[in-house]
Scaffold this motif. Sequence first.
Motif, PDB file in Angstrom:
ATOM      1  N   ASP A  94       0.598  -0.802  -0.002  1.00 16.12           N
ATOM      2  CA  ASP A  94      -0.158  -0.387   0.039  1.00 16.12           C
ATOM      3  C   ASP A  94       1.071   0.952   0.236  1.00 16.12           C
ATOM      4  N   ARG A  95       1.108   1.718  -1.458  1.00 16.15           N
ATOM      5  CA  ARG A  95       2.390   2.655  -1.124  1.00 16.15           C
ATOM      6  C   ARG A  95       1.627   4.201  -0.855  1.00 16.15           C
ATOM      7  N   GLY A  96       0.341   4.617  -0.874  1.00 16.22           N
ATOM      8  CA  GLY A  96      -0.142   5.513  -0.127  1.00 16.22           C
ATOM      9  C   GLY A  96      -0.088   5.236   1.853  1.00 16.22           C
ATOM     10  N   ARG A  97      -0.112   4.501   2.126  1.00 21.85           N
ATOM     11  CA  ARG A  97      -0.230   4.583   3.720  1.00 21.85           C
ATOM     12  C   ARG A  97       0.821   3.719   4.153  1.00 21.85           C
ATOM     13  N   SER A  98       2.560   3.251   3.368  1.00 25.23           N
ATOM     14  CA  SER A  98       3.640   3.315   3.983  1.00 25.23           C
ATOM     15  C   SER A  98       4.563   3.958   4.236  1.00 25.23           C
ATOM     16  N   ARG A  99       5.329   3.642   4.379  1.00 22.74           N
ATOM     17  CA  ARG A  99       6.810   4.945   4.514  1.00 22.74           C
ATOM     18  C   ARG A  99       8.147   3.795   5.162  1.00 22.74           C
ATOM     19  N   ARG A 100       9.306   4.621   4.619  1.00 24.21           N
ATOM     20  CA  ARG A 100      10.564   4.122   4.988  1.00 24.21           C
ATOM     21  C   ARG A 100      10.307   3.999   6.549  1.00 24.21           C
ATOM     22  N   GLU A 101      10.133   4.995   6.949  1.00 30.45           N
ATOM     23  CA  GLU A 101      10.247   5.973   8.201  1.00 30.45           C
ATOM     24  C   GLU A 101      10.086   4.296   9.616  1.00 30.45           C
ATOM     25  N   TYR A 102       8.298   4.260   8.848  1.00 35.30           N
ATOM     26  CA  TYR A 102       7.877   3.506  10.353  1.00 35.30           C
ATOM     27  C   TYR A 102       8.808   1.969   9.499  1.00 35.30           C
ATOM     28  N   GLU A 103       9.066   1.627   8.908  1.00 39.85           N
ATOM     29  CA  GLU A 103       9.704   0.185   8.411  1.00 39.85           C
ATOM     30  C   GLU A 103      11.045   0.458   9.099  1.00 39.85           C
ATOM     31  N   GLN A 104      12.385   1.755   9.293  1.00 36.51           N
ATOM     32  CA  GLN A 104      12.966   1.764  10.261  1.00 36.51           C
ATOM     33  C   GLN A 104      13.186   1.340  11.921  1.00 36.51           C
ATOM     34  N   ALA A 105      11.333   1.942  12.061  1.00 37.39           N
ATOM     35  CA  ALA A 105      11.467   1.760  13.774  1.00 37.39           C
ATOM     36  C   ALA A 105      11.071   0.372  13.643  1.00 37.39           C
ATOM     37  N   ILE A 106      10.461  -0.529  12.689  1.00 34.11           N
ATOM     38  CA  ILE A 106       9.722  -1.841  13.227  1.00 34.11           C
ATOM     39  C   ILE A 106      11.134  -2.537  12.862  1.00 34.11           C
ATOM     40  N   LEU A 107      12.059  -2.395  12.612  1.00 28.29           N
ATOM     41  CA  LEU A 107      13.339  -2.788  11.967  1.00 28.29           C
ATOM     42  C   LEU A 107      13.682  -2.611  13.915  1.00 28.29           C
ATOM     43  N   GLU A 108      13.847  -1.520  13.967  1.00 29.06           N
ATOM     44  CA  GLU A 108      14.477  -1.048  15.437  1.00 29.06           C
ATOM     45  C   GLU A 108      14.166  -2.022  16.607  1.00 29.06           C
ATOM     46  N   ASP A 109      12.358  -1.544  16.428  1.00 27.09           N
ATOM     47  CA  ASP A 109      11.701  -2.382  17.738  1.00 27.09           C
ATOM     48  C   ASP A 109      11.694  -3.933  17.797  1.00 27.09           C
ATOM     49  N   LEU A 110      12.136  -4.379  16.880  1.00 25.95           N
ATOM     50  CA  LEU A 110      12.183  -5.925  16.565  1.00 25.95           C
ATOM     51  C   LEU A 110      13.907  -5.773  16.988  1.00 25.95           C
ATOM     52  N   GLU A 111      14.693  -5.223  16.579  1.00 25.17           N
ATOM     53  CA  GLU A 111      16.301  -5.358  17.550  1.00 25.17           C
ATOM     54  C   GLU A 111      15.860  -5.362  18.835  1.00 25.17           C
ATOM     55  N   TRP A 112      15.329  -4.940  19.367  1.00 22.89           N
ATOM     56  CA  TRP A 112      14.902  -4.117  21.208  1.00 22.89           C
ATOM     57  C   TRP A 112      14.678  -5.311  21.087  1.00 22.89           C
ATOM     58  N   LEU A 113      13.656  -5.895  21.366  1.00 26.08           N
ATOM     59  CA  LEU A 113      13.148  -6.998  21.340  1.00 26.08           C
ATOM     60  C   LEU A 113      13.502  -8.268  21.722  1.00 26.08           C
ATOM     61  N   GLY A 114      14.726  -8.072  20.945  1.00 25.06           N
ATOM     62  CA  GLY A 114      15.735  -9.524  20.348  1.00 25.06           C
ATOM     63  C   GLY A 114      14.895 -10.481  19.590  1.00 25.06           C
ATOM     64  N   LEU A 115      14.247 -10.003  18.827  1.00 22.49           N
ATOM     65  CA  LEU A 115      13.327 -10.926  17.788  1.00 22.49           C
ATOM     66  C   LEU A 115      14.552 -10.602  16.126  1.00 22.49           C
ATOM     67  N   GLU A 116      15.375 -11.890  15.725  1.00 18.59           N
ATOM     68  CA  GLU A 116      16.384 -12.410  14.947  1.00 18.59           C
ATOM     69  C   GLU A 116      15.390 -12.775  14.205  1.00 18.59           C
ATOM     70  N   PRO A 117      15.334 -12.222  12.690  1.00 22.87           N
ATOM     71  CA  PRO A 117      14.898 -13.164  11.566  1.00 22.87           C
ATOM     72  C   PRO A 117      15.873 -13.887  10.912  1.00 22.87           C
ATOM     73  N   ASP A 118      15.445 -15.057  10.016  1.00 20.33           N
ATOM     74  CA  ASP A 118      16.858 -15.491   9.765  1.00 20.33           C
ATOM     75  C   ASP A 118      16.813 -15.756   8.545  1.00 20.33           C
ATOM     76  N   LEU A 119      15.694 -14.606   7.656  1.00 19.24           N
ATOM     77  CA  LEU A 119      15.691 -14.414   6.655  1.00 19.24           C
ATOM     78  C   LEU A 119      15.457 -13.451   6.409  1.00 19.24           C
ATOM     79  N   GLY A 120      15.506 -12.054   5.289  1.00 19.33           N
ATOM     80  CA  GLY A 120      15.431 -10.854   5.417  1.00 19.33           C
ATOM     81  C   GLY A 120      15.874 -10.150   6.469  1.00 19.33           C
ATOM     82  N   LEU A 121      16.766 -10.365   6.920  1.00 26.46           N
ATOM     83  CA  LEU A 121      17.680  -9.178   7.582  1.00 26.46           C
ATOM     84  C   LEU A 121      17.644  -7.951   7.725  1.00 26.46           C
ATOM     85  N   PRO A 122      17.676  -7.127   8.989  1.00 24.85           N
ATOM     86  CA  PRO A 122      17.411  -6.315   9.347  1.00 24.85           C
ATOM     87  C   PRO A 122      18.670  -4.671   8.309  1.00 24.85           C
TER      88      PRO A 122
END
Length: 305
Positions: free
Chosen positions: A55-83
């Motif tokens: 959804d190009r209208g509602r998606s923002r890179r700034e939110y993507e960055q924040a999601i990556l940061e929050d996942l890292e803070w939670l300690g949740l590391e993916p095996d594929l699609g790395l931050p």
Amino acid sequence: MQFQLPPDTPRGPLTRFAPAPTGYLHLGHAASAVWVWGVARALGGTVLLRIEDHDRGRSRREYEQAILEDLEWLGLEPDLGLPSEYRGGSSEYRQSDRAAVYERELARLTGAGLVFSCDCSRRRLRESGTDMPNVETRYDGRCRHRGLAPESGRGVRVRMEPGEEQFVDLRLGVQTQTPVEQCGDLLIRDRLGQWTYQFAVTVDDWEEGVNLVVRGEDLLESTGRQLRLARLLGRPSGPRFLHHPLIMSPSGAKLSKANRDTGVRELRVAGVSPEEVLGAAAAATGLLVEPATIAAEDLGALFKV
Ligand code: GLU
């Protein structure tokens, strides 16, 4: 209070966590993550992080960055699609970088004579009487036989024939759905040229080899149509599904990105630890009797194989 996975759950599965970068992570996402990582770790599987920014209208890179940061803070590391890959620029798992794949799959459906162009607006569908209150918009088939040429400003729909879709949810048991009655001919590209959630997610789950989808019960109604679409795309058998309970707000509504009080960032700033957030998310979805702390690396212990 462990969740018992059925004996036929695939071992070593590939599953995914698929947030849309249209806002910040909240406790509902944390709950999804607890189920995704927990199930994957209990089964010796793999977690793919997919950024669903169709959804190009509602998606923002700034939110993507924040999601990556929050996942890292939670300690949740993916095996594929790395931050680090997402931060590096384009990624094979970010939906907006996958237009060529979606074009190819649309061409496959077009070649099989399964799609048609549609110029209906949402407003017309709402007014067509098939849009019942509190029920999703069902397409009434108006453009199915109009033979409109594909051109910009027109959407693309895939023909859905009547019939049931049955699947066994690993938590909820046998489910029977009727996509035609629920949604009619499925929209796969909208009038703005954007790929829809249903299409992008079905293509991705197949193309990326996802064989176990763990996600919230709010998406249960989408599963029948995704299985149907996957088959039309040539996937012989769909992935397995496990839909987990949702966290409701005190008013009984589904948590949303607007609930700032349950935002992972807000909790972090308030001094709550990652282990407390994961423990609260686990407890709120029935995986712990009461909130306790749990570390990301221990989530597999919440599930019994
Ligand atoms: N992107 C969807 C969401 O943020 C999840 C889709 C899915 O798991 O199928 O709710």
